[in-house]
Scaffold this motif. Structure first.
Motif, mmCIF file in Angstrom:
data_model
loop_
_atom_site.group_PDB
_atom_site.id
_atom_site.type_symbol
_atom_site.label_atom_id
_atom_site.label_comp_id
_atom_site.label_asym_id
_atom_site.label_seq_id
_atom_site.Cartn_x
_atom_site.Cartn_y
_atom_site.Cartn_z
ATOM 1 N N TYR A 167 0.864 -1.176 0.000
ATOM 2 C CA TYR A 167 0.000 0.000 0.000
ATOM 3 C C TYR A 167 0.906 1.232 0.000
ATOM 4 C CZ TYR A 167 -3.419 -3.460 1.616
ATOM 5 O OH TYR A 167 -4.229 -4.563 1.742
ATOM 6 N N LEU A 168 0.651 2.155 -0.921
ATOM 7 C CA LEU A 168 1.458 3.374 -1.010
ATOM 8 C C LEU A 168 0.630 4.572 -0.553
ATOM 9 C CD1 LEU A 168 3.414 3.009 -4.379
ATOM 10 C CD2 LEU A 168 4.148 2.434 -2.059
ATOM 11 N N CYS A 169 1.122 5.224 0.498
ATOM 12 C CA CYS A 169 0.444 6.399 1.053
ATOM 13 C C CYS A 169 1.380 7.592 0.903
ATOM 14 C CB CYS A 169 0.111 6.180 2.528
ATOM 15 S SG CYS A 169 -0.765 4.634 2.862
ATOM 16 N N GLY A 170 1.000 8.535 0.074
ATOM 17 C CA GLY A 170 1.844 9.709 -0.115
ATOM 18 C C GLY A 170 1.534 10.773 0.918
ATOM 19 N N LYS A 171 2.574 11.391 1.466
ATOM 20 C CA LYS A 171 2.355 12.500 2.392
ATOM 21 C C LYS A 171 1.667 13.640 1.636
ATOM 22 C CE LYS A 171 5.990 11.882 5.847
ATOM 23 N NZ LYS A 171 7.161 12.496 6.494
ATOM 24 N N GLY A 172 0.546 14.102 2.189
ATOM 25 C CA GLY A 172 -0.203 15.162 1.532
ATOM 26 C C GLY A 172 -1.194 14.664 0.505
ATOM 27 N N THR A 220 -7.269 1.961 -6.047
ATOM 28 C CA THR A 220 -6.967 3.186 -5.294
ATOM 29 C C THR A 220 -8.122 3.493 -4.352
ATOM 30 O OG1 THR A 220 -5.637 4.114 -7.084
ATOM 31 C CG2 THR A 220 -6.465 5.654 -5.446
ATOM 32 N N PHE A 221 -7.773 3.741 -3.095
ATOM 33 C CA PHE A 221 -8.755 4.251 -2.144
ATOM 34 C C PHE A 221 -8.615 5.773 -2.110
ATOM 35 C CE2 PHE A 221 -9.456 6.094 2.030
ATOM 36 C CZ PHE A 221 -10.758 5.686 2.315
ATOM 37 N N SER A 222 -9.727 6.485 -2.319
ATOM 38 C CA SER A 222 -9.670 7.953 -2.352
ATOM 39 C C SER A 222 -10.564 8.545 -1.276
ATOM 40 C CB SER A 222 -10.117 8.476 -3.724
ATOM 41 O OG SER A 222 -9.209 8.050 -4.717
ATOM 42 N N SER A 223 -10.131 9.662 -0.729
ATOM 43 C CA SER A 223 -10.929 10.404 0.240
ATOM 44 C C SER A 223 -10.780 11.891 -0.069
ATOM 45 C CB SER A 223 -10.482 10.083 1.662
ATOM 46 O OG SER A 223 -9.114 10.397 1.827
ATOM 47 N N ARG A 282 -2.868 3.928 -2.790
ATOM 48 C CA ARG A 282 -2.828 3.008 -3.930
ATOM 49 C C ARG A 282 -2.232 1.684 -3.486
ATOM 50 N NH1 ARG A 282 -0.981 7.531 -8.302
ATOM 51 N NH2 ARG A 282 -0.233 8.514 -6.395
ATOM 52 N N TYR A 283 -2.747 0.590 -4.013
ATOM 53 C CA TYR A 283 -2.181 -0.693 -3.603
ATOM 54 C C TYR A 283 -1.888 -1.589 -4.802
ATOM 55 C CZ TYR A 283 -7.292 -1.331 -2.771
ATOM 56 O OH TYR A 283 -8.659 -1.318 -2.834
ATOM 57 N N PHE A 284 -0.828 -2.395 -4.614
ATOM 58 C CA PHE A 284 -0.249 -3.201 -5.682
ATOM 59 C C PHE A 284 0.041 -4.603 -5.145
ATOM 60 C CE2 PHE A 284 0.832 1.192 -6.183
ATOM 61 C CZ PHE A 284 0.812 1.464 -7.543
ATOM 62 N N GLU A 285 -0.051 -5.584 -6.035
ATOM 63 C CA GLU A 285 0.351 -6.944 -5.676
ATOM 64 C C GLU A 285 1.705 -7.242 -6.309
ATOM 65 O OE1 GLU A 285 -1.234 -11.586 -5.761
ATOM 66 O OE2 GLU A 285 -2.254 -10.057 -6.966
ATOM 67 N N ILE A 321 -10.690 1.376 6.849
ATOM 68 C CA ILE A 321 -10.790 -0.082 6.841
ATOM 69 C C ILE A 321 -11.003 -0.569 5.414
ATOM 70 C CG2 ILE A 321 -12.174 -2.048 7.644
ATOM 71 C CD1 ILE A 321 -12.735 -0.377 10.188
ATOM 72 N N MET A 322 -10.162 -1.500 4.986
ATOM 73 C CA MET A 322 -10.283 -2.072 3.640
ATOM 74 C C MET A 322 -10.772 -3.508 3.757
ATOM 75 S SD MET A 322 -7.062 -0.549 1.575
ATOM 76 C CE MET A 322 -6.880 1.221 1.366
ATOM 77 N N THR A 323 -11.853 -3.812 3.052
ATOM 78 C CA THR A 323 -12.430 -5.153 3.102
ATOM 79 C C THR A 323 -12.581 -5.705 1.690
ATOM 80 O OG1 THR A 323 -14.677 -4.257 3.062
ATOM 81 C CG2 THR A 323 -13.706 -4.684 5.229
#
Length: 417
Positions: free
Chosen positions: A224-229, A250-253, A234-237, A290-292
């Motif tokens: 899982y890649l979380c960029g500051k700011g 991609t999880f977006s908020s 985004r997540y990758f296998e 939470i990711m399900t």
């Protein structure tokens, strides 16, 4: 877990004299946390089992050895009480927390700031990312660099490097044109070649300037890649077939993240097919994400939850410092994780009454069965009795002298009158 605003008077952990720069929960004791600070120290804390009722100001142990601020702390993945710290003095120190000793000091391997440090799966190696654009693979007990890669990412901004379960190394950084990149590196140590090969996968992401922080799940091989700011995750296998790094989703908020925390796998709700839980830091709150995986069946999903690293250490600290390695001890999550009772963290400093040879480094370890050498050694008991008798004799002498002085003062006062 309750939600809502925390009371302003809520107790805190507050023993450092400078800002806290990094923390790490102990993988083998859910009540123990390590912190690194601008005050150049590392502190290890025992959190009460039911949480804080009063502010905690006294750490169990203070680890002093860095000459500049400490920005990185990381517990060993499989050995109890082994803690790594890295500071702005470009040094990495590995501690035996059970004795409060710095046993390994890697102070000549980095010429510039260390951005991050990652243990491999069994804790035999570490990899580091540095401001000099190098990724280094280091054997800490032999105190040698076994492989390195120059200009891993050519951009000037900070990069990160982490070990994967198969021993490969995943990095994030920036290109010369300031584009964010991710890369996968295979390395193989030989006696003749220490340089890592070109990456087996290199992807350019976007032109945002936030550093990409990688969080890795070794059970599912998902990063899982979380960029500051950023306001997304985004997540990758990772697989062993081309293109090796596969984009999943991609999880977006709406709001950007100031930082991110990652729940250990055994803390997830398996009944809801929860595969990851993040704690997103905002300016004034911490939001759980939470990711399900949507599954219709109520049965346990074996493919989502292979056996995962449990809370038991595979090695004691001394075994690891003596050269032993061990993979994590795995547990099943089929019936959920029920935490056991954590024993209090104990630090056993060297006993000044102990006359054992200096070469014998065996000592009590945190949470290990208590050997209580100071209580069971007859020679120590005899010396302690002898010291206590001498102390009592000195106290009696002082008391007698006090009486004598008092009498003399009275006689002197009569003469003066």
């Amino acid at each position: 877990m309750t939600t809502g605003r925390i009371d302003k008077s809520y107790p805190t952990v507050c023993g450092h004299t400078g800002p806290v720069l990094d923390i790490d929960w102990c993988p083998h004791n859910d009540q123990v946390i390590a912190s690194g600070s601008e005050d150049c120290t590392v502190m290890v804390w025992q959190i009460p089992e039911n949480g804080l009722t009063l502010s905690l100001t006294e750490p169990v142990v203070v680890l002093e050895g860095h000459s500049k601020r400490v920005g990185i702390v990381a517990w060993h993945p499989t050995a109890r009480n082994v803690l790594l710290s890295a500071g702005c003095d470009n040094a990495i120190i590995i501690w035996n927390v059970g004795t409060g000793e710095a046993l390994i000091n890697l102070d000549d391997m980095h010429v510039d700031m260390i951005y991050n440090v990652s243990w491999n799966r069994n804790g035999s190696l570490i990899c580091t990312a540095s401001k000099d654009k190098k990724v280094r693979v280091i054997d800490p007990r032999k105190q040698e660099i076994v492989a390195e890669k120059e200009k891993t990412h050519e951009g000037a901004r900070p990069m990160r490097a982490i070990f994967l379960a198969d021993g490969n190394i995943f990095t994030t950084g920036f290109s010369r044109m300031s584009e964010r990149q991710l890369a996968l590196h295979h390395w193989e140590f030989t006696a003749y070649r220490k340089n890592m090969e070109e990456p087996i996968a290199l992807h350019e992401m976007d032109t945002s300037n936030g550093v990409l922080l990688p969080f890795y799940d070794p059970d599912t091989n998902i990063i899982y890649l979380c960029g500051k700011g950023d306001s997304s995750i985004r997540y990758f296998e990772i697989t062993d077939e081309s293109p090796y790094v596969h984009y999943l989703n991609t999880f977006s908020s709406k709001e950007p993240q100031r930082g991110m925390g990652f729940m250990p796998k055994r803390g997830l709700d398996v009944n809801k097919c929860e595969i990851a839980r993040f704690f997103k830091l905002h300016e004034r709150k911490c939001e759980p994400i939470i990711m399900t995986v949507p599954r219709k069946s109520d049965l346990f999903q074996d493919d989502l939850y292979p056996d995962t690293a449990g809370p038991e250490a595979a090695l004691e600290a001394e075994e690891w410092f003596e050269g032993k390695n061990a993979d994590p001890l795995l547990i099943s999550l089929k019936h959920g994780y029920i935490p056991g009772k954590n024993r209090d963290l104990k630090v056993v400093k060297k006993n000044i009454l102990d006359n054992k040879p200096a070469g014998n480094k065996k000592s009590d370890l945190i949470n290990a069965p208590k050997k209580a050498a100071d209580a069971s050694n007859p020679q120590n008991d005899a010396k302690l009795d002898e010291i206590l008798k001498e102390l009592k004799s000195i106290k009696d002498t002082i008391s007698n002298q006090d009486e004598r002085i008092s009498k003399l003062e009275q006689q002197l006062a009569k003469i003066a009158d």
